[in-house]
Motif scaffolding. Structure first.
Motif, PDB file in Angstrom:
ATOM      1  N   LEU A  78     -52.965   5.367   5.691  1.00  0.00           N
ATOM      2  CA  LEU A  78     -52.745   4.281   4.728  1.00  0.00           C
ATOM      3  C   LEU A  78     -51.324   4.342   4.155  1.00  0.00           C
ATOM      4  CD1 LEU A  78     -56.185   4.291   2.851  1.00  0.00           C
ATOM      5  CD2 LEU A  78     -55.459   2.889   4.795  1.00  0.00           C
ATOM      6  N   PHE A  79     -50.864   5.572   3.891  1.00  0.00           N
ATOM      7  CA  PHE A  79     -49.467   5.707   3.440  1.00  0.00           C
ATOM      8  C   PHE A  79     -48.528   5.220   4.543  1.00  0.00           C
ATOM      9  CE2 PHE A  79     -51.189   9.301   0.669  1.00  0.00           C
ATOM     10  CZ  PHE A  79     -51.146   8.530  -0.480  1.00  0.00           C
ATOM     11  N   ASP A  80     -48.867   5.567   5.788  1.00  0.00           N
ATOM     12  CA  ASP A  80     -48.016   5.131   6.908  1.00  0.00           C
ATOM     13  C   ASP A  80     -47.967   3.607   7.002  1.00  0.00           C
ATOM     14  OD1 ASP A  80     -47.597   7.762   7.465  1.00  0.00           O
ATOM     15  OD2 ASP A  80     -49.022   7.865   9.146  1.00  0.00           O
ATOM     16  N   ALA A  81     -49.045   2.964   6.571  1.00  0.00           N
ATOM     17  CA  ALA A  81     -49.087   1.500   6.622  1.00  0.00           C
ATOM     18  C   ALA A  81     -48.264   0.874   5.495  1.00  0.00           C
ATOM     19  CB  ALA A  81     -50.525   1.010   6.538  1.00  0.00           C
ATOM     20  N   GLY A  82     -47.786   1.728   4.563  1.00  0.00           N
ATOM     21  CA  GLY A  82     -46.906   1.211   3.519  1.00  0.00           C
ATOM     22  C   GLY A  82     -47.478   1.329   2.117  1.00  0.00           C
ATOM     23  N   MET A  83     -48.700   1.857   1.989  1.00  0.00           N
ATOM     24  CA  MET A  83     -49.276   1.962   0.643  1.00  0.00           C
ATOM     25  C   MET A  83     -48.582   3.091  -0.115  1.00  0.00           C
ATOM     26  SD  MET A  83     -53.245   1.048   1.451  1.00  0.00           S
ATOM     27  CE  MET A  83     -53.626   0.811  -0.274  1.00  0.00           C
ATOM     28  N   ARG A 130     -38.695   2.501 -10.919  1.00  0.00           N
ATOM     29  CA  ARG A 130     -38.027   2.442  -9.605  1.00  0.00           C
ATOM     30  C   ARG A 130     -37.607   1.015  -9.266  1.00  0.00           C
ATOM     31  NH1 ARG A 130     -38.737   6.956  -5.880  1.00  0.00           N
ATOM     32  NH2 ARG A 130     -39.592   8.686  -7.079  1.00  0.00           N
ATOM     33  N   LEU A 131     -38.461   0.056  -9.629  1.00  0.00           N
ATOM     34  CA  LEU A 131     -38.107  -1.347  -9.360  1.00  0.00           C
ATOM     35  C   LEU A 131     -36.889  -1.760 -10.193  1.00  0.00           C
ATOM     36  CD1 LEU A 131     -41.583  -3.168  -9.147  1.00  0.00           C
ATOM     37  CD2 LEU A 131     -40.077  -2.486  -7.260  1.00  0.00           C
ATOM     38  N   GLN A 132     -36.859  -1.271 -11.444  1.00  0.00           N
ATOM     39  CA  GLN A 132     -35.712  -1.605 -12.285  1.00  0.00           C
ATOM     40  C   GLN A 132     -34.416  -1.062 -11.713  1.00  0.00           C
ATOM     41  OE1 GLN A 132     -36.710  -0.518 -16.374  1.00  0.00           O
ATOM     42  NE2 GLN A 132     -38.257  -2.126 -16.285  1.00  0.00           N
ATOM     43  N   GLN A 133     -34.536   0.086 -11.032  1.00  0.00           N
ATOM     44  CA  GLN A 133     -33.342   0.635 -10.376  1.00  0.00           C
ATOM     45  C   GLN A 133     -33.115   0.034  -8.999  1.00  0.00           C
ATOM     46  OE1 GLN A 133     -34.067   4.889 -10.714  1.00  0.00           O
ATOM     47  NE2 GLN A 133     -34.512   4.497 -12.877  1.00  0.00           N
ATOM     48  N   GLU A 134     -33.867  -1.028  -8.725  1.00  0.00           N
ATOM     49  CA  GLU A 134     -33.743  -1.770  -7.465  1.00  0.00           C
ATOM     50  C   GLU A 134     -33.978  -0.910  -6.241  1.00  0.00           C
ATOM     51  OE1 GLU A 134     -30.443  -4.456  -7.453  1.00  0.00           O
ATOM     52  OE2 GLU A 134     -30.951  -5.190  -9.449  1.00  0.00           O
ATOM     53  N   HIS A 159     -41.768  -6.833  -0.349  1.00  0.00           N
ATOM     54  CA  HIS A 159     -41.373  -6.161  -1.594  1.00  0.00           C
ATOM     55  C   HIS A 159     -42.565  -5.773  -2.466  1.00  0.00           C
ATOM     56  CE1 HIS A 159     -42.112 -10.310  -2.742  1.00  0.00           C
ATOM     57  NE2 HIS A 159     -42.298  -9.875  -3.969  1.00  0.00           N
ATOM     58  N   VAL A 160     -43.746  -6.265  -2.131  1.00  0.00           N
ATOM     59  CA  VAL A 160     -44.904  -6.015  -3.000  1.00  0.00           C
ATOM     60  C   VAL A 160     -45.365  -4.555  -2.864  1.00  0.00           C
ATOM     61  CG1 VAL A 160     -47.288  -6.675  -3.496  1.00  0.00           C
ATOM     62  CG2 VAL A 160     -45.614  -8.420  -2.826  1.00  0.00           C
ATOM     63  N   VAL A 161     -45.534  -3.894  -3.989  1.00  0.00           N
ATOM     64  CA  VAL A 161     -45.962  -2.497  -4.000  1.00  0.00           C
ATOM     65  C   VAL A 161     -47.486  -2.449  -3.930  1.00  0.00           C
ATOM     66  CG1 VAL A 161     -45.948  -0.340  -5.311  1.00  0.00           C
ATOM     67  CG2 VAL A 161     -43.943  -1.865  -5.369  1.00  0.00           C
ATOM     68  N   VAL A 162     -48.020  -1.771  -2.919  1.00  0.00           N
ATOM     69  CA  VAL A 162     -49.464  -1.781  -2.705  1.00  0.00           C
ATOM     70  C   VAL A 162     -50.063  -0.408  -2.989  1.00  0.00           C
ATOM     71  CG1 VAL A 162     -51.311  -2.302  -1.069  1.00  0.00           C
ATOM     72  CG2 VAL A 162     -49.148  -3.553  -0.921  1.00  0.00           C
ATOM     73  N   GLU A 187     -38.739   0.363   3.994  1.00  0.00           N
ATOM     74  CA  GLU A 187     -38.571   1.765   4.384  1.00  0.00           C
ATOM     75  C   GLU A 187     -38.377   2.618   3.148  1.00  0.00           C
ATOM     76  OE1 GLU A 187     -38.882   3.433   7.222  1.00  0.00           O
ATOM     77  OE2 GLU A 187     -39.474   1.509   8.113  1.00  0.00           O
ATOM     78  N   ASN A 188     -39.284   3.549   2.913  1.00  0.00           N
ATOM     79  CA  ASN A 188     -39.119   4.466   1.792  1.00  0.00           C
ATOM     80  C   ASN A 188     -40.194   5.540   1.914  1.00  0.00           C
ATOM     81  OD1 ASN A 188     -39.058   5.693  -0.868  1.00  0.00           O
ATOM     82  ND2 ASN A 188     -37.878   3.900  -1.501  1.00  0.00           N
ATOM     83  N   ASP A 189     -39.783   6.789   1.703  1.00  0.00           N
ATOM     84  CA  ASP A 189     -40.749   7.883   1.837  1.00  0.00           C
ATOM     85  C   ASP A 189     -41.536   8.126   0.563  1.00  0.00           C
ATOM     86  OD1 ASP A 189     -40.165   8.352   4.415  1.00  0.00           O
ATOM     87  OD2 ASP A 189     -38.619   9.880   3.999  1.00  0.00           O
TER      88      ASP A 189
END
Ligand SMILES: Nc1nc2c(ncn2[C@@H]2O[C@H](COP(=O)(O)OP(=O)(O)OP(=O)(O)O)[C@@H](O)[C@H]2O)c(=O)[nH]1
Ligand SMILES: [Mg+2]
Lengths: 278, 168
Positions: free
Chosen positions: B121-126, B149-153, B104-107, B161-163
């Motif tokens: 790097l984006f593909d790795a999740g950043m 975005r986090l507040q909207q869960e 869940h950590v946003v990097v 998974e998120n683009d």
């Protein structure tokens, strides 16, 4: 949920549960433990020394949790928590847990949630807990509300600080470490402090250490451990009682309505206090 | 600040007070370069925006950084590298976060990172990469957007998974 997993030993669950507690969840425990408060002026080397103390305990197989407090900015409410920079073993050893805390607008050097956080840590098997406070004057008293043993860190080159600023805290202090013993003026500083203390009634050990070289650290740790069960003196109980009293007052369900009454003039202070005591 | 008092009892000794919680952000320097001026500027800018920022100091390994993120229960992790080793260290950190159940950590990342390296790097999740000369306003806008975005869960952690990514 988090709490059960934390008690079973999950570090991740412990972290999340600590966040809940930091955000206001109260938590009490029957578990024993030892909370060591480390206080002293900015820059005397508290973080470096805490790192050494924790490493030394961990080397003997003792789990240590560190709570390091830094001030929140009164302007933005944010905080820059930088104690990890000086705690290089805080992120490598499974036996060391380290958490940075901001004061979040509370005036004391130790946020009032710390008592609940130490309770949770004890419940989860972290029996030795070191709390590094914000090094600043009067607010230091608050450490006595949570700590069993208080270590005051001094360093050479701070002049007559001990008499002037520490007059109040000194009766709460169990041990004094004069850090930076690798510097030439350290011994003189230590004897100045001993001299100043000799006038008082309490016999406080003064120890020379160097967080840089590690000299004196194992002796200091030994002394700290020896205070276990010995350190709860009357002045500390006074601070604890004080702070628990304040906590109960501030969380009293009728506090707001008493304030309303005072504001409207329908109550005087005595009446408000009597109502809150009921 | 407003406090809504929601008392929930469980295990007979707990009582919850819900109140606004500042974001906790770890700023870390993986790799061997000894320059942390940029990292410190970012840390201060985030503090001034009202967040609680934990700075790790220099030369931390991805393992150490993940340990810090876990102990501090951080919501975001900012990685700074000037050594050119980002191509290995950033994805490795994301991978270790996932292994530690910290998906869940946003990097986000910063430093000297060539355009052609960014996609991987984006593909790795950043979720964001900031180059030299990025303004504090931009970093704060990114964190504000993350916050809402986090507040909207929404799931925008590095292992989720998120683009969405900043500036796309
Ligand atoms: N010479 C020498 N320097 C030391 C020693 N211990 C710490 N220092 C230095 O003192 C400075 C402050 O150390 P910290 O551990 O950050 O001090 P602190 O009391 O935690 O500071 P604050 O958290 O800002 O109040 C650093 O530059 C350390 O390198 C020591 O034993 N000898
Ligand atoms: Mg410190």
């Amino acid at each position: 949920m988090e709490l059960d997993e934390a008690i079973e030993g999950s570090r991740l669950a412990l972290s999340r549960a600590l966040t809940l507690v930091e955000n206001g969840l109260s938590f009490s425990t029957e578990e024993d433990g030892m909370v060591i408060g480390v206080t002293g002026a900015p820059g005397v080397g508290k973080s470096c020394l805490v790192d050494r103390i924790a490493t030394s305990l961990a080397k003997d197989g003792i789990k240590v949790a560190i709570l390091a407090v830094d001030p929140s900015s009164p302007v933005s409410g944010g905080a820059l928590l930088g104690d990890r920079i000086r705690m290089q073993s805080a992120d490598v050893d499974d036996l060391i847990y380290m958490r940075s805390l901001a004061t979040r607008g509370e005036s004391g050097a130790v946020p009032s949630v710390i008592g609940n956080m130490t309770n949770l840590l004890k419940e989860c098997g972290w029996k030795h807990i070191i709390v590094e406070t914000v090094g600043s004057g009067q607010a230091e008293f608050k450490i006595a509300a949570v700590a069993d043993t208080i270590l005051l860190v001094e360093a050479p080159g701070r002049g007559d600080s001990i008499q002037a600023e520490k007059a109040g805290i000194i009766e709460l202090v169990d041990l004094i470490a004069v850090n930076k013993s690798d510097l030439p003026q350290a011994e003189a500083a230590a004897s100045d402090i001993e001299q100043a203390l000799s006038a008082g009634s309490k016999d406080i050990p003064v120890m020379l250490v160097s967080a840089q070289t590690g000299d004196g650290v194992s002796e200091l740790v030994q002394k700290i451990l020896e205070t276990e069960g010995q350190s709860m003196t009357r002045p500390k109980w006074r601070e604890k009682l004080n702070s628990e009293w304040m906590r109960q007052l501030n969380s009293h369900p009728d506090l707001e309505s008493m304030l309303d009454g005072l504001e409207e003039g329908s109550l005087n202070l005595d009446e408000a206090i009597n109502n809150l005591r009921r | 600040m407003t406090y809504s008092r929601v008392a929930i009892h469980f295990n007979e000794r707990l009582c919850v007070w819900v109140m606004p919680k500042p974001l906790r952000i770890v700023i870390a320097k993986p790799g061997l370069d000894g320059h942390d001026r940029g990292a410190k500027v970012v840390a201060r800018c985030l503090r001034d925006a009202g967040h609680e920022v934990i700075y790790t100091g220099l030369r931390r390994t991805p393992e150490q950084i993940v340990r810090t993120v876990m102990d501090e229960d951080a919501d975001l992790l900012g990685l700074s590298s000037l050594s050119g080793a980002h191509g290995h260290l950033f994805p490795r950190t994301c991978q270790l976060l996932a292994e530690a159940d910290l998906t869940h950590v946003v990097v986000f990342g910063g430093g000297i990172i060539p355009e052609e390296d960014r996609q991987s790097l984006f593909d790795a999740g950043m979720r964001a990469i900031f180059g030299p000369g990025t303004t504090s306003e931009e970093i704060n806008s990114f964190v504000d957007e993350v916050s809402s975005r986090l507040q909207q869960e929404e799931s925008i952690g590095s292992g989720e998974e998120n683009d969405w990514r900043w500036g796309a």
